[in-house]
Design an enzyme around this catalytic site. Structure first.
Site, mmCIF file in Angstrom:
data_model
loop_
_atom_site.group_PDB
_atom_site.id
_atom_site.type_symbol
_atom_site.label_atom_id
_atom_site.label_comp_id
_atom_site.label_asym_id
_atom_site.label_seq_id
_atom_site.Cartn_x
_atom_site.Cartn_y
_atom_site.Cartn_z
ATOM 1 N N GLY A 68 -8.127 4.572 9.361
ATOM 2 C CA GLY A 68 -8.893 3.226 9.257
ATOM 3 C C GLY A 68 -8.806 2.851 7.851
ATOM 4 O O GLY A 68 -9.283 1.886 7.355
ATOM 5 N N THR A 69 -8.156 3.672 6.830
ATOM 6 C CA THR A 69 -7.897 3.065 5.671
ATOM 7 C C THR A 69 -7.380 1.484 5.591
ATOM 8 O O THR A 69 -7.957 1.056 4.283
ATOM 9 C CB THR A 69 -6.789 3.844 4.825
ATOM 10 O OG1 THR A 69 -5.725 4.136 5.514
ATOM 11 C CG2 THR A 69 -7.375 5.555 4.464
ATOM 12 N N GLY A 70 -6.328 1.201 6.177
ATOM 13 C CA GLY A 70 -5.840 -0.082 6.017
ATOM 14 C C GLY A 70 -6.682 -1.125 6.240
ATOM 15 O O GLY A 70 -6.887 -2.063 5.525
ATOM 16 N N CYS A 71 -7.521 -1.018 7.320
ATOM 17 C CA CYS A 71 -8.461 -1.947 7.899
ATOM 18 C C CYS A 71 -9.362 -1.914 6.931
ATOM 19 O O CYS A 71 -9.904 -3.043 6.660
ATOM 20 C CB CYS A 71 -9.090 -1.603 9.254
ATOM 21 S SG CYS A 71 -7.665 -1.430 10.640
ATOM 22 N N THR A 76 -8.681 10.256 7.350
ATOM 23 C CA THR A 76 -8.168 8.934 6.838
ATOM 24 C C THR A 76 -8.063 8.100 7.787
ATOM 25 O O THR A 76 -7.353 6.760 7.371
ATOM 26 C CB THR A 76 -6.976 9.244 6.038
ATOM 27 O OG1 THR A 76 -5.812 9.512 6.747
ATOM 28 C CG2 THR A 76 -7.112 10.119 4.749
ATOM 29 N N LYS A 130 1.091 -0.985 0.093
ATOM 30 C CA LYS A 130 -0.130 0.113 0.004
ATOM 31 C C LYS A 130 0.833 1.390 0.083
ATOM 32 O O LYS A 130 1.531 1.338 0.941
ATOM 33 C CB LYS A 130 -0.986 0.089 1.021
ATOM 34 C CG LYS A 130 -1.853 -1.132 1.407
ATOM 35 C CD LYS A 130 -2.796 -1.159 2.367
ATOM 36 C CE LYS A 130 -1.803 -1.469 3.735
ATOM 37 N NZ LYS A 130 -2.515 -1.732 5.118
HETATM 38 N N1 LIG Z 1 -5.383 10.532 0.969
HETATM 39 C C1 LIG Z 1 -5.652 9.298 0.253
HETATM 40 N N2 LIG Z 1 -6.592 9.403 -0.992
HETATM 41 C C2 LIG Z 1 -6.847 8.403 -1.453
HETATM 42 N N3 LIG Z 1 -6.402 7.119 -1.002
HETATM 43 C C3 LIG Z 1 -5.714 6.912 -0.038
HETATM 44 C C4 LIG Z 1 -5.376 7.913 0.660
HETATM 45 N N4 LIG Z 1 -4.351 7.606 1.732
HETATM 46 C C5 LIG Z 1 -4.406 6.177 1.603
HETATM 47 N N5 LIG Z 1 -5.202 5.770 0.576
HETATM 48 C C6 LIG Z 1 -5.310 4.445 0.061
HETATM 49 O O1 LIG Z 1 -5.772 3.778 1.173
HETATM 50 C C7 LIG Z 1 -5.346 2.198 1.259
HETATM 51 C C8 LIG Z 1 -4.874 2.148 2.704
HETATM 52 O O2 LIG Z 1 -3.271 2.578 2.482
HETATM 53 P P1 LIG Z 1 -2.424 3.199 3.647
HETATM 54 O O3 LIG Z 1 -3.011 4.313 4.260
HETATM 55 O O4 LIG Z 1 -1.349 2.967 3.118
HETATM 56 O O5 LIG Z 1 -2.522 2.046 4.811
HETATM 57 P P2 LIG Z 1 -2.575 2.163 6.317
HETATM 58 O O6 LIG Z 1 -3.770 2.455 6.645
HETATM 59 O O7 LIG Z 1 -2.406 0.678 6.493
HETATM 60 O O8 LIG Z 1 -1.315 2.892 6.642
HETATM 61 C C9 LIG Z 1 -4.404 2.246 0.106
HETATM 62 O O9 LIG Z 1 -5.330 1.859 -0.876
HETATM 63 C C10 LIG Z 1 -4.123 3.698 -0.221
HETATM 64 O O10 LIG Z 1 -3.642 3.932 -1.358
HETATM 65 C C1 LIG Z 2 -7.680 -1.500 17.085
HETATM 66 C C2 LIG Z 2 -6.839 -1.056 15.623
HETATM 67 N N1 LIG Z 2 -6.413 -1.852 14.719
HETATM 68 C C3 LIG Z 2 -5.705 -1.327 13.453
HETATM 69 C C4 LIG Z 2 -5.475 -0.091 13.403
HETATM 70 C C5 LIG Z 2 -4.839 0.558 12.341
HETATM 71 O O1 LIG Z 2 -5.748 1.017 11.360
HETATM 72 P P1 LIG Z 2 -5.576 1.569 10.011
HETATM 73 O O2 LIG Z 2 -6.370 1.299 9.084
HETATM 74 O O3 LIG Z 2 -3.933 1.200 9.547
HETATM 75 O O4 LIG Z 2 -5.564 2.977 10.391
HETATM 76 P P2 LIG Z 2 -4.733 4.011 11.096
HETATM 77 O O5 LIG Z 2 -4.698 3.821 12.577
HETATM 78 O O6 LIG Z 2 -3.395 4.091 10.470
HETATM 79 O O7 LIG Z 2 -5.404 5.422 10.750
HETATM 80 C C6 LIG Z 2 -5.977 1.042 14.588
HETATM 81 N N2 LIG Z 2 -5.575 1.974 14.580
HETATM 82 N N3 LIG Z 2 -6.553 0.152 15.584
#
Ligand SMILES: Nc1ncnc2c1ncn2[C@@H]1O[C@H](COP(=O)(O)OP(=O)(O)O)[C@@H](O)[C@H]1O
Ligand SMILES: Cc1ncc(COP(=O)(O)OP(=O)(O)O)c(N)n1
Length: 263
Positions: A206-209, A204, A173
């Site tokens: 929770g994007t990864g979950c 943003t 990602k």
């Molecule tokens: N500002 C943004 N605009 C559009 N897509 C986004 C943005 N930030 C993250 N993404 C997308 O959200 C998904 C989760 O990515 P990321 O944020 O890197 O994960 P995590 O939450 O685990 O850190 C990926 O598909 C990424 O390309």
């Molecule tokens: C309980 C819990 N699990 C996972 C995460 C991380 O979530 P993620 O979707 O990577 O979003 P961000 O925290 O990076 O915004 C979490 N925060 N809590």
């Protein structure tokens, strides 16, 4: 039949990530969501104020209750907190006849550790080999495989390094890079680049979950891995665009963005 999807993850009291994000995503994508709670976090838009893991026995019992009676068409893992939990969950998913999406959650957006450093070896040697798709972000790739990614070009080497640990597919990602939101999906022979416009929205959380749960939902519906990932990317992109303010910090993506007609 409505497919059943199981998330094995931590609870986010603020409702933006973890179990709560997973179940909302599953509802939005038309599958039946079920949960195994691994840890409870006191969390809000400002960060994680506390985290408590559950005993391994409680995690195993929840998993068995769901899988042995109800059955699952896909599993998603998120926050696993400790080496003991990583090992137990890896064993459980390896023994389940369903695809597993492993989001190797390491650190929250605010920099709070959600996985003990002592658990990294178990992630590499037990959890990743059991994954159908692993979905590390760039910080997790650095933690797990020691590969730093600073440009899209470097994502290819990162993917190869993670595939060495044995997942069938890896989705790197690129959300933390500047520019378009670009992710790379590969199984070592096929390569799929997923590109979406970066939404200039600070909300943003929770994007990864959300992305990993959307992939698991697609797999449960019988999509191939590339099909499920393309659909999940479309869903998370819309959810980021619609993310909204909550509390005084980073608000959540909007899991219900496809249903909103009244705001
Ligand atoms: N500002 C943004 N605009 C559009 N897509 C986004 C943005 N930030 C993250 N993404 C997308 O959200 C998904 C989760 O990515 P990321 O944020 O890197 O994960 P995590 O939450 O685990 O850190 C990926 O598909 C990424 O390309
Ligand atoms: C309980 C819990 N699990 C996972 C995460 C991380 O979530 P993620 O979707 O990577 O979003 P961000 O925290 O990076 O915004 C979490 N925060 N809590």
């Amino acid at each position: 039949m409505i497919p059943n999807v199981l998330t094995v993850a931590g609870s986010d009291s603020g409702g933006g990530a973890g179990i709560q994000a997973d179940l909302k995503t599953m509802l939005a994508l038309g599958v039946h969501g079920m949960s195994v709670v691994t840890a409870v976090t006191a969390q809000n838009s400002l960060g994680v104020q506390g985290a408590w893991e559950l005993p391994v026995e409680a995690v195993r019992a929840q998993y068995r209750s769901v899988v042995d009676d109800i059955g699952v068409q896909a599993v998603k893992t998120g926050m696993l907190a400790s080496a003991e939990l990583v090992e137990a969950v890896a064993e459980l998913i390896a023994g389940t006849n369903a695809p597993a999406v492993v989001d190797p959650v390491g650190v929250s957006k605010h920099g709070d550790a959600l996985l003990a450093a002592s658990a990294l070896d178990a992630v590499r040697t037990k959890l990743l080999p059991a994954a159908t798709v692993a979905t590390p972000n760039l910080d997790e790739v650095a933690q797990i495989a020691g590969v730093r990614v600073e440009s899209e070009r470097e994502m290819r080497a990162a993917a190869a390094a993670v595939l060495e640990y044995g997942p069938r597919w890896v989705l790197i990602k690129g959300g933390h890079l500047p520019g378009d939101a670009v992710d790379l999906l590969t199984d070592g022979s096929e390569e799929h680049w997923l590109r979406a416009p970066r939404h200039d929205n600070r909300h943003t959380h929770g994007t990864g979950c959300t992305l990993a749960s959307a992939i698991a939902s697609g797999l449960a519906k019988g999509r191939s891995v590339p099909e499920a990932v393309v659909e999940a990317k479309e869903y998370v992109t819309g959810a980021v665009a619609a993310g909204f303010a909550l509390g005084g910090g980073i608000g959540p993506v909007d899991h219900g963005w496809r249903f909103r007609t009244d705001v």
